[in-house]
Design a protein around this motif. Structure first.
Motif, PDB file in Angstrom:
ATOM      1  N   THR A   1       0.635  -1.267  -0.003  1.00  0.00           N
ATOM      2  CA  THR A   1      -0.040   0.094  -0.142  1.00  0.00           C
ATOM      3  C   THR A   1       0.927   1.309   0.024  1.00  0.00           C
ATOM      4  O   THR A   1       0.343   2.237  -0.747  1.00  0.00           O
ATOM      5  N   ILE A   2       1.865   1.218   0.641  1.00  0.00           N
ATOM      6  CA  ILE A   2       2.934   2.475   0.999  1.00  0.00           C
ATOM      7  C   ILE A   2       4.239   1.971   0.505  1.00  0.00           C
ATOM      8  O   ILE A   2       5.006   1.828   1.692  1.00  0.00           O
ATOM      9  N   PRO A   3       4.803   1.631  -0.532  1.00  0.00           N
ATOM     10  CA  PRO A   3       6.044   0.900  -0.716  1.00  0.00           C
ATOM     11  C   PRO A   3       7.127   1.842  -0.438  1.00  0.00           C
ATOM     12  O   PRO A   3       7.013   2.973  -0.964  1.00  0.00           O
ATOM     13  N   PRO A   4       8.012   1.089   0.103  1.00  0.00           N
ATOM     14  CA  PRO A   4       9.342   1.959   0.070  1.00  0.00           C
ATOM     15  C   PRO A   4      10.019   2.202  -1.241  1.00  0.00           C
ATOM     16  O   PRO A   4       9.764   1.504  -2.254  1.00  0.00           O
ATOM     17  N   GLY A   5      10.641   3.057  -1.458  1.00  0.00           N
ATOM     18  CA  GLY A   5      11.292   3.592  -2.740  1.00  0.00           C
ATOM     19  C   GLY A   5      10.265   3.936  -4.019  1.00  0.00           C
ATOM     20  O   GLY A   5      10.514   3.655  -4.987  1.00  0.00           O
ATOM     21  N   ALA A   6       9.199   4.188  -3.521  1.00  0.00           N
ATOM     22  CA  ALA A   6       8.243   4.497  -4.550  1.00  0.00           C
ATOM     23  C   ALA A   6       8.147   5.904  -5.039  1.00  0.00           C
ATOM     24  O   ALA A   6       7.195   6.394  -5.805  1.00  0.00           O
ATOM     25  N   GLY A   7       9.334   6.594  -4.822  1.00  0.00           N
ATOM     26  CA  GLY A   7       9.526   8.055  -5.554  1.00  0.00           C
ATOM     27  C   GLY A   7       8.947   9.223  -4.459  1.00  0.00           C
ATOM     28  O   GLY A   7       8.752  10.552  -4.837  1.00  0.00           O
ATOM     29  N   TRP A   8       8.790   8.698  -3.238  1.00  0.00           N
ATOM     30  CA  TRP A   8       8.165   9.658  -2.189  1.00  0.00           C
ATOM     31  C   TRP A   8       9.365  10.882  -2.203  1.00  0.00           C
ATOM     32  O   TRP A   8      10.356  10.454  -1.923  1.00  0.00           O
ATOM     33  N   ARG A   9       8.813  12.054  -2.030  1.00  0.00           N
ATOM     34  CA  ARG A   9       9.899  13.117  -1.742  1.00  0.00           C
ATOM     35  C   ARG A   9      10.552  13.357  -0.534  1.00  0.00           C
ATOM     36  O   ARG A   9      11.872  13.688  -0.781  1.00  0.00           O
ATOM     37  N   HIS A  10      10.079  12.756   0.311  1.00  0.00           N
ATOM     38  CA  HIS A  10      10.735  12.596   1.586  1.00  0.00           C
ATOM     39  C   HIS A  10      11.967  11.745   1.950  1.00  0.00           C
ATOM     40  O   HIS A  10      13.056  11.871   2.123  1.00  0.00           O
ATOM     41  N   ASP A  11      12.015  10.697   0.657  1.00  0.00           N
ATOM     42  CA  ASP A  11      13.165   9.718   0.501  1.00  0.00           C
ATOM     43  C   ASP A  11      14.369  10.318   0.237  1.00  0.00           C
ATOM     44  O   ASP A  11      15.583  10.041   0.155  1.00  0.00           O
ATOM     45  N   GLU A  12      14.224  11.588  -0.546  1.00  0.00           N
ATOM     46  CA  GLU A  12      15.452  12.604  -0.616  1.00  0.00           C
ATOM     47  C   GLU A  12      16.453  12.866   0.460  1.00  0.00           C
ATOM     48  O   GLU A  12      17.146  12.984   0.228  1.00  0.00           O
ATOM     49  N   ILE A  13      15.623  12.694   1.631  1.00  0.00           N
ATOM     50  CA  ILE A  13      16.329  13.174   2.884  1.00  0.00           C
ATOM     51  C   ILE A  13      16.799  11.984   3.596  1.00  0.00           C
ATOM     52  O   ILE A  13      17.904  11.751   3.927  1.00  0.00           O
TER      53      ILE A  13
END
Length: 136
Positions: free
Chosen positions: A70-82
């Motif tokens: 449902t909420i996959p890691p590494g799915a292009g979430w903006r916070h992942d840039e941090i």
């Protein structure tokens, strides 16, 4: 009115993990000597969540798989840039980090199969569990 405050720590061992903390919460209720009231269970963390449901090995895997799908890691979430854990923040926000349970006759009111579980979303970590018991 009685007020009983307890902090406990739970170690998780994987990025996604699920730990049954029912015994910890029930111990706090027993120690409080509150007969009728409420019990607040809270995780003061932005990347963990609380579940109140059945604790059985297959459904435990299903909870984790549901979060991953449902909420996959590494799915292009903006916070992942941090710091590469946006999925954990989003899942914690959606599921919640607190639950309130009634207390009746000195015991948590919960269903036959209902357990209290810490859902780790960004482990392994040492997680703090805050339990507040209030009542008479």
């Amino acid at each position: 009115m009685r007020v009983h405050f307890v902090e406990k720590y739970v170690e998780t061992t994987q990025r996604f993990d699920l730990v049954n903390i029912t015994d910890i919460v029930e111990d706090a209720v027993r120690e409080s000597r509150v007969r009728d009231g409420i019990c607040l269970v809270h995780l003061p963390h932005a990347t963990a969540a609380l579940i109140a449901n059945e604790y059985e090995p297959r459904i435990v895997r299903d909870y984790i798989e549901w979060v991953r799908k449902t909420i996959p890691p590494g799915a292009g979430w903006r916070h992942d840039e941090i710091d590469d854990n946006a999925h954990a923040h989003i899942a914690s926000a959606a599921i919640g980090a607190s639950r309130i349970f009634p207390i009746r006759n000195g015991r948590l009111v919960r269903g036959t199969w209902q357990e209290i579980m810490l859902l780790e979303l960004d482990g392994p970590r040492r997680r703090r569990v805050v339990i507040l018991v209030m009542g008479i």
